[in-house]
Design an enzyme around this catalytic site. Structure first.
Site, PDB file in Angstrom:
ATOM      1  N   ASP A 108       0.829  -1.212   0.000  1.00 58.30           N
ATOM      2  CA  ASP A 108       0.000   0.000   0.000  1.00 58.30           C
ATOM      3  C   ASP A 108       0.859   1.257   0.000  1.00 58.30           C
ATOM      4  O   ASP A 108       0.557   2.238  -0.685  1.00 58.30           O
ATOM      5  CB  ASP A 108      -0.955  -0.006   1.203  1.00 58.30           C
ATOM      6  CG  ASP A 108      -0.244  -0.223   2.539  1.00 58.30           C
ATOM      7  OD1 ASP A 108       0.889  -0.733   2.549  1.00 58.30           O
ATOM      8  OD2 ASP A 108      -0.843   0.121   3.584  1.00 58.30           O
ATOM      9  N   ARG A 109       1.965   1.222   0.733  1.00 56.54           N
ATOM     10  CA  ARG A 109       2.859   2.378   0.788  1.00 56.54           C
ATOM     11  C   ARG A 109       3.561   2.593  -0.559  1.00 56.54           C
ATOM     12  O   ARG A 109       3.805   3.727  -0.975  1.00 56.54           O
ATOM     13  CB  ARG A 109       3.880   2.198   1.913  1.00 56.54           C
ATOM     14  CG  ARG A 109       3.245   1.976   3.288  1.00 56.54           C
ATOM     15  CD  ARG A 109       4.284   1.898   4.377  1.00 56.54           C
ATOM     16  NE  ARG A 109       4.755   3.236   4.732  1.00 56.54           N
ATOM     17  CZ  ARG A 109       5.832   3.442   5.488  1.00 56.54           C
ATOM     18  NH1 ARG A 109       6.550   2.415   5.927  1.00 56.54           N
ATOM     19  NH2 ARG A 109       6.200   4.681   5.794  1.00 56.54           N
ATOM     20  N   ASP A 129      -1.866   8.117   4.587  1.00 52.92           N
ATOM     21  CA  ASP A 129      -2.908   7.153   4.243  1.00 52.92           C
ATOM     22  C   ASP A 129      -3.638   6.792   5.527  1.00 52.92           C
ATOM     23  O   ASP A 129      -3.104   6.081   6.392  1.00 52.92           O
ATOM     24  CB  ASP A 129      -2.287   5.905   3.603  1.00 52.92           C
ATOM     25  CG  ASP A 129      -3.341   4.932   3.087  1.00 52.92           C
ATOM     26  OD1 ASP A 129      -4.548   5.156   3.323  1.00 52.92           O
ATOM     27  OD2 ASP A 129      -2.967   3.937   2.446  1.00 52.92           O
TER      28      ASP A 129
END
Length: 252
Positions: A108-109, A129
């Site tokens: 996700d990063r 996020d």
């Protein structure tokens, strides 16, 4: 594109030509999910929108739930005859790493960083996020230099309830009053404003390290808190933007 998170799996159908999102659908994350259940949901969503699912020509997966990786491999091979592309640091990416072991960086990063550097070329960036976990991705001179990870609001509420005998799990939300009167209000205010305080302090540290960094927010909790903190851009689809860019770089 599949964004496999701890709470939900969000699937976006993206136009290969324009990179625009055609539509999204969500599935609750369960480690018992099968490829058949996922395909059934996708097929129903496509049929409802009069879209031919056979037009899918590529699959890309950003997963923080490793137990489901094999399920998406089965899904791709069984229903699409495609081996999915899984996001990882060893792919061709639109940025570089300045950390000792990039393989430990969450998918996700990586997607958030790819989306941000593609959207703001040449800029120094800090991406927030705000989801089940809250992550900060810091980018300097097109290089991922690190960041922060803290529990999100829902995790803080669950942790409090799990480790006390009388305090319940609550849905944390913003309210007009800042001080709690009842126990439930006190939990809500404490977690909400405590979380805001964490974000403000981490943003302050990020700006001290990279003064000209633009602050970009994304994630499901961003709408809840974005008016309380100083951000420059709120981009809900940042993860999918990054996935689309990574797909292009790895499928010429």
């Amino acid at each position: 594109c599949f964004d496999v998170g701890n709470t939900h799996i969000t699937c976006a159908f993206i136009s290969k030509k324009s990179s625009e999102i055609i539509f999204e659908t969500r599935i609750a994350t369960r480690k018992e999910l099968t490829e058949d259940e996922i395909f059934s949901t996708l097929l129903s969503s496509c049929d409802f929108r009069d879209i031919n699912i056979e037009n899918v020509k590529g699959l890309i997966v950003s997963s923080v739930v490793s137990e489901l990786d094999e399920v998406f491999e089965f899904l791709g091979n069984k229903y699409f005859s495609i081996t999915p592309l899984f996001i990882k640091s060893t792919l061709n990416l639109p940025f570089s790493f300045a950390i000792p072991d990039p393989t430990t960086t969450g998918a996700d990063r990586i997607c958030n960083t790819a989306g941000a550097v593609s959207m703001f070329p040449g800029k120094n960036i800090c991406v927030l996020d705000l989801g089940t976990a809250t992550t900060f991705e810091m980018v300097k001179e097109n290089t991922f230099v690190g960041g922060f990870i803290i529990p999100g609001i829902s995790l803080q509420s669950k942790a409090l309830a799990a480790n006390t005998s009388k305090l319940p799990v609550i849905k944390v939300m913003k309210t007009e009053k800042r001080i709690g009167i009842t126990t439930l209000e006190s939990i809500n205010k404490g977690i909400y404003y405590g979380y805001i305080g964490q974000l403000k302090e981490l943003i302050s540290i990020a700006k001290a390290e990279i003064p000209d960094a633009i602050i970009v927010a994304t994630g499901g909790l961003a709408p809840v808190v974005k008016d309380e903190i100083k951000i420059d851009h709120y981009i809900p689809e940042l993860c999918f933007d990054g996935m689309a860019q990574i797909y292009k770089l790895n499928h010429k």
